[in-house]
Design a protein around this motif. Structure first.
Motif, short mmCIF file in Angstrom:
data_model
loop_
_atom_site.label_atom_id
_atom_site.label_comp_id
_atom_site.label_asym_id
_atom_site.label_seq_id
_atom_site.Cartn_x
_atom_site.Cartn_y
_atom_site.Cartn_z
N ASP A 119 -0.09 6.29 -11.92
CA ASP A 119 -0.96 7.43 -11.62
C ASP A 119 -0.81 8.52 -12.69
O ASP A 119 -1.80 9.07 -13.17
N ASN B 202 0.87 -1.17 0.00
CA ASN B 202 0.00 0.00 0.00
C ASN B 202 0.90 1.22 0.00
O ASN B 202 1.28 1.72 1.06
N THR C 87 -6.47 3.19 -13.49
CA THR C 87 -7.34 3.00 -12.33
C THR C 87 -6.95 1.71 -11.60
O THR C 87 -6.19 0.89 -12.13
N GLN C 88 -7.54 1.52 -10.42
CA GLN C 88 -7.32 0.27 -9.69
C GLN C 88 -7.83 -0.91 -10.51
O GLN C 88 -7.21 -1.98 -10.53
N GLU C 89 -8.92 -0.71 -11.22
CA GLU C 89 -9.46 -1.76 -12.08
C GLU C 89 -8.46 -2.13 -13.18
O GLU C 89 -8.26 -3.32 -13.47
N VAL D 55 4.23 2.91 -9.13
CA VAL D 55 2.88 3.35 -8.76
C VAL D 55 2.65 4.80 -9.21
O VAL D 55 1.59 5.15 -9.73
N VAL E 1 -5.21 -1.79 -13.00
CA VAL E 1 -4.09 -2.46 -12.33
C VAL E 1 -4.46 -3.90 -11.98
O VAL E 1 -3.67 -4.83 -12.22
N ASP E 2 -5.66 -4.11 -11.45
CA ASP E 2 -6.10 -5.47 -11.10
C ASP E 2 -6.11 -6.37 -12.34
O ASP E 2 -5.65 -7.52 -12.29
#
Length: 100
Positions: free
Chosen positions: A74, A8, A79-81, A70, A83-84
C-alpha cells in the motif's frame, strides 16, 4: 495439502514509503522464526494447552508478516491488479521450480 489460503488483511492506518516500512516485514519474519522455534520445541510435549498456545503464537506472527507486507504494498501504491499479476508470476516461477 492445501491449494492456498484466502487472506483478507487490512493495511496499517499509516503507511509510509520509507526504510522503516520496508524493514517491518523483516522484523516480523524474525519473530516468526522465534515462534516457530518455540513451537518446534513443544512439538512432542504431552501438554496440549502449551502446544496450542505456541501454535497460536506462530500463526499470529505469520499474520503479522502478511499484514506488514500488505502495508508495504500500500505504501508503494500497488493496486490489486499489480498484486494479482505478481501472484501469477510467483506461481509460474514456483511451477517452473517444481514447487507447485
Amino acid at each position: 495439502m492445501r491449494d492456498g489460503y484466502l487472506l483478507n488483511l487490512r493495511t496499517f492506518h499509516e503507511v509510509r514509503d520509507d526504510k522503516a516500512q520496508a524493514l517491518k516485514p523483516l522484523e516480523e519474519a524474525a519473530e516468526v522464526l522465534g515462534a516457530w522455534q518455540d513451537c518446534d520445541d513443544m512439538r512432542l510435549s504431552p501438554i496440549m494447552t502449551a502446544r496450542r498456545e505456541y501454535r497460536q503464537s506462530l500463526i499470529d506472527e505469520c499474520m503479522d508478516v502478511v499484514q506488514a507486507v500488505v502495508s508495504l504494498l500500500d505504501a508503494e501504491g500497488f493496486t490489486q491488479e499489480d498484486v494479482d499479476a505478481a501472484i501469477e508470476r510467483c506461481n509460474e516461477r514456483n511451477r517452473e521450480r517444481g514447487h507447485l
